[in-house]
Write a protein that holds these residues in place. Structure first.
Motif, PDB file in Angstrom:
ATOM      1  N   ASP A 177       0.811  -1.215   0.000  1.00  0.00           N
ATOM      2  CA  ASP A 177       0.000   0.000   0.000  1.00  0.00           C
ATOM      3  C   ASP A 177       0.846   1.266   0.000  1.00  0.00           C
ATOM      4  OD1 ASP A 177      -2.235  -1.592   0.042  1.00  0.00           O
ATOM      5  OD2 ASP A 177      -2.545  -1.428   2.213  1.00  0.00           O
ATOM      6  N   SER A 178       2.069   1.156   0.510  1.00  0.00           N
ATOM      7  CA  SER A 178       2.951   2.321   0.589  1.00  0.00           C
ATOM      8  C   SER A 178       3.855   2.455  -0.632  1.00  0.00           C
ATOM      9  CB  SER A 178       3.819   2.235   1.852  1.00  0.00           C
ATOM     10  OG  SER A 178       4.676   1.102   1.798  1.00  0.00           O
ATOM     11  N   ASP A 210       4.336   3.006  -4.741  1.00  0.00           N
ATOM     12  CA  ASP A 210       3.668   3.570  -5.905  1.00  0.00           C
ATOM     13  C   ASP A 210       3.674   2.520  -7.016  1.00  0.00           C
ATOM     14  OD1 ASP A 210       2.663   4.982  -8.014  1.00  0.00           O
ATOM     15  OD2 ASP A 210       4.328   6.403  -8.154  1.00  0.00           O
ATOM     16  N   TYR A 249      11.408  -1.482  -4.456  1.00  0.00           N
ATOM     17  CA  TYR A 249      10.813  -2.318  -3.413  1.00  0.00           C
ATOM     18  C   TYR A 249      11.361  -3.745  -3.484  1.00  0.00           C
ATOM     19  CZ  TYR A 249       7.415  -5.159  -0.928  1.00  0.00           C
ATOM     20  OH  TYR A 249       6.834  -6.073  -0.086  1.00  0.00           O
TER      21      TYR A 249
END
Length: 235
Positions: free
Chosen positions: A43-44, A46, A56
């Protein structure tokens, strides 16, 4: 061939961990990656940015001591929300359930045929969020055909490819593409097994809606039945 018989025959085509990317990466450097909606950390991130997703994944691999991230079969993902290609927001029709396995590693990495096959078709699927360059190989089990699909490749991978071209197990068939050519994703391979190609060429749905999942789950079995990553990694 009945589904149960097909799966049994499919499993016997490989005897252990069978890499579908450069074998320099042994099973010991593979790390399972959860990109599902149940992973709240996503959720954090993009997810509209290939670069943000790559950061990530690279951070995750660095923390876990891995070199290759893998996973995604039947995973419900929010990442597809960024592209109109995946259609409606209606729950039963929204395509967000992944039908293949993703192998995340650097662009330019060699892609291998896990079992012997011939080129059925190939195409550059240019929709945003699509496969980009994609190759479909045809294989046979006891006279029956099945197919494997390789998505998010480099354009050079299909520039001199020929229909009917044969590859032995372990042979390089392609290379992973950059985001600007692979559908705008962090570099990775989408690998999928397909029982009935339904007259598609160089393409096949890699993401299903909930309403169509029962069909696609049977037609596209878990790719790990060939690659056997889980059994090696989790030992």
């Amino acid at each position: 061939m009945q589904t149960s018989d097909f799966l049994a025959e499919l499993s016997q085509l490989t005897m252990g961990f069978t890499p579908v990317v450069d074998p320099i990466y042994g099973a010991e450097v593979y790390r399972f990656l959860d990109l599902s909606t149940s992973n709240t950390i996503i959720d954090s991130v993009d997810t509209s940015s290939a670069e943000a997703i790559a950061v990530y994944i690279d951070t995750y691999l660095s923390k876990t001591g891995g070199k290759v991230a893998y996973g995604g079969y039947l995973e419900k993902r929010s990442i597809y929300d960024r592209s109109l290609y995946f259609g409606t927001q209606e729950i039963q029709l929204k395509r967000n359930i992944h039908l293949g396995i993703d192998i995340w590693c650097p662009s330019g990495t060699a892609v291998l045929a896990p079992v012997k096959g011939r080129v059925h078709s190939f195409k550059d699927n240019k929709n945003h969020g699509d496969y980009g360059p994609c190759i479909v190989l045809e294989h046979t089990i006891k006279g029956d055909s099945f197919y494997t699909l390789y998505g998010h490749l480099s354009r050079a991978s299909i520039s001199e490819l020929e229909i009917g071209q044969e590859f032995n197990a372990g042979e390089t068939i392609a290379y992973l593409g950059e985001p600007e050519e692979n559908g705008d994703y962090a570099p990775h391979l989408h690998f999928q097994i397909i029982k009935d190609l339904q007259q598609n060429e160089g393409d096949y749905p890699g993401v299903s809606s909930l309403g169509n999942l029962s069909f696609y789950k049977e037609n596209c079995p878990d790719p790990d039945i060939l690659l056997k990553i889980e059994s090696k990694v989790k030992g």
